[in-house]
Design an enzyme around this catalytic site. Structure first.
Site, PDB file in Angstrom:
ATOM      1  N   HIS A   1       0.819  -1.210   0.000  1.00  0.00           N
ATOM      2  CA  HIS A   1       0.000   0.000   0.000  1.00  0.00           C
ATOM      3  C   HIS A   1       0.857   1.268   0.000  1.00  0.00           C
ATOM      4  O   HIS A   1       1.928   1.328   0.595  1.00  0.00           O
ATOM      5  CB  HIS A   1      -0.948   0.010   1.204  1.00  0.00           C
ATOM      6  CG  HIS A   1      -0.255  -0.045   2.537  1.00  0.00           C
ATOM      7  ND1 HIS A   1       0.223   1.072   3.190  1.00  0.00           N
ATOM      8  CD2 HIS A   1       0.042  -1.096   3.341  1.00  0.00           C
ATOM      9  CE1 HIS A   1       0.764   0.721   4.345  1.00  0.00           C
ATOM     10  NE2 HIS A   1       0.669  -0.592   4.456  1.00  0.00           N
ATOM     11  N   ASP A   2       0.388   2.255  -0.732  1.00  0.00           N
ATOM     12  CA  ASP A   2       0.981   3.595  -0.771  1.00  0.00           C
ATOM     13  C   ASP A   2       2.359   3.644  -1.427  1.00  0.00           C
ATOM     14  O   ASP A   2       3.066   4.639  -1.298  1.00  0.00           O
ATOM     15  CB  ASP A   2       1.069   4.204   0.638  1.00  0.00           C
ATOM     16  CG  ASP A   2      -0.284   4.295   1.310  1.00  0.00           C
ATOM     17  OD1 ASP A   2      -1.077   5.171   0.913  1.00  0.00           O
ATOM     18  OD2 ASP A   2      -0.563   3.485   2.206  1.00  0.00           O
TER      19      ASP A   2
ATOM     20  N   GLY B   1       4.928  -1.219   2.520  1.00  0.00           N
ATOM     21  CA  GLY B   1       4.165  -0.003   2.297  1.00  0.00           C
ATOM     22  C   GLY B   1       5.032   1.239   2.191  1.00  0.00           C
ATOM     23  O   GLY B   1       6.106   1.332   2.784  1.00  0.00           O
TER      24      GLY B   1
END
Length: 290
Positions: A138-139, A156
């Site tokens: 994520h991100d 992440g």
């Protein structure tokens, strides 16, 4: 559906804009499908997905949540894009994934949507190649032309600059930054930031030189120009505290754009600072790539 045509002895529904969707695929109401898209058997496309022109989902691909695929993206079987992040703080907020034009996502790769701990988006640029079983957490923010080889693991919030290469099985810690045209050797564990053009390797990865082949092929630098940059990086690490050597190196190499780029990256140390020095030797070592 406006009509049907026969393709490979099956009746394939044809969309009004020239693409087709296999009868065994599920495309939810609300999904935006660009002209000429191919959606193969077993694919699941969620209601918030946006597919550009000529996107191909080969078979058994899952697009979940706010996923945007640029023109010409190709996704191979059993890849999943946009599923919730592996973050216990995530509670279903409306976050997403964006993948730029002409990128490819190979079999069993996983690309998770952003989280509220970042800006809510996981981004992959244009002309990237995400190979089999790679994971993009994520991100993450990945530039253009990046190659993630088989089994690469990005935690992440990892940032990767344009045309970097992360070789097979490498693991990148959360919030690490990888500079433009850097190379991470296979099976390396990267816990700190990697300079632009840097080459790192090792179980606990260390700086091992420069990706000189990329510098010559992509930037057109001469051997002498590459050597100048290599000397600047050597000077940066010479005293063992590169964060403190940035300004002296800048004064010693004025007007060199590659050195300036490296030093600008070093000044922005982020959470982790620069990866430590390991071995500084022959920059022409085999195994480097553009």
């Amino acid at each position: 559906m406006s009509e049907a045509i026969r393709v490979d002895s099956e009746i394939m529904p044809v969309t009004s804009h020239g693409g087709f969707i296999h009868p065994a695929a599920h495309v939810a109401d609300g999904a935006q499908i660009g002209a000429g898209c191919h959606i193969g058997p077993g694919c699941v496309v969620g209601p918030e997905a946006v597919l550009g022109q000529g996107v191909e989902l080969v078979a058994h691909v899952v697009l979940d949540g706010r996923v945007s695929l640029g023109d010409g993206v190709k996704v191979f079987p059993f890849a999943t894009i946009g599923l919730p992040p592996q973050d216990l703080k995530y509670k279903g907020q409306p976050t997403g994934v964006s993948i730029g034009p002409r990128s490819q996502v190979r079999e069993h790769a996983t690309i998770h949507r952003g989280s509220t701990g970042g800006d809510g988006m996981t981004r992959i640029g244009a002309d990237c190649l995400v190979m089999c079983v790679a994971h993009v957490g994520h991100d993450c923010n990945i530039g253009d032309g990046v190659i993630l080889v088989n089994n690469v693991m990005l935690a992440g919030h990892v940032e990767i600059g344009d045309f970097a290469v992360i070789q097979g099985g490498a693991a990148i810690q959360q919030f690490v930054r990888i500079g433009r045209m850097a190379m991470v050797a296979g099976m390396s564990g990267v816990e700190r930031n990697v300079l632009p053009y840097g080459r790192v390797k090792g179980f606990r990865a260390k700086h091992a030189g420069l990706n000189t082949i990329a510098m010559r092929r992509r930037l057109g630098l001469s051997k002498d120009q590459v050597v100048t940059v290599a000397r600047a990086v050597h000077d940066l690490y010479r005293g063992g505290r590169p964060d403190e050597a940035v300004e002296s190196v800048a004064a010693a190499y004025p007007g060199n754009p590659q050195v300036a780029e490296i030093l600008a990256f070093a000044r922005n140390r982020g959470r982790h600072g620069l990866i430590p020095f390991g071995r500084y030797g022959d920059e022409e070592e085999s195994g480097e790539a553009a």
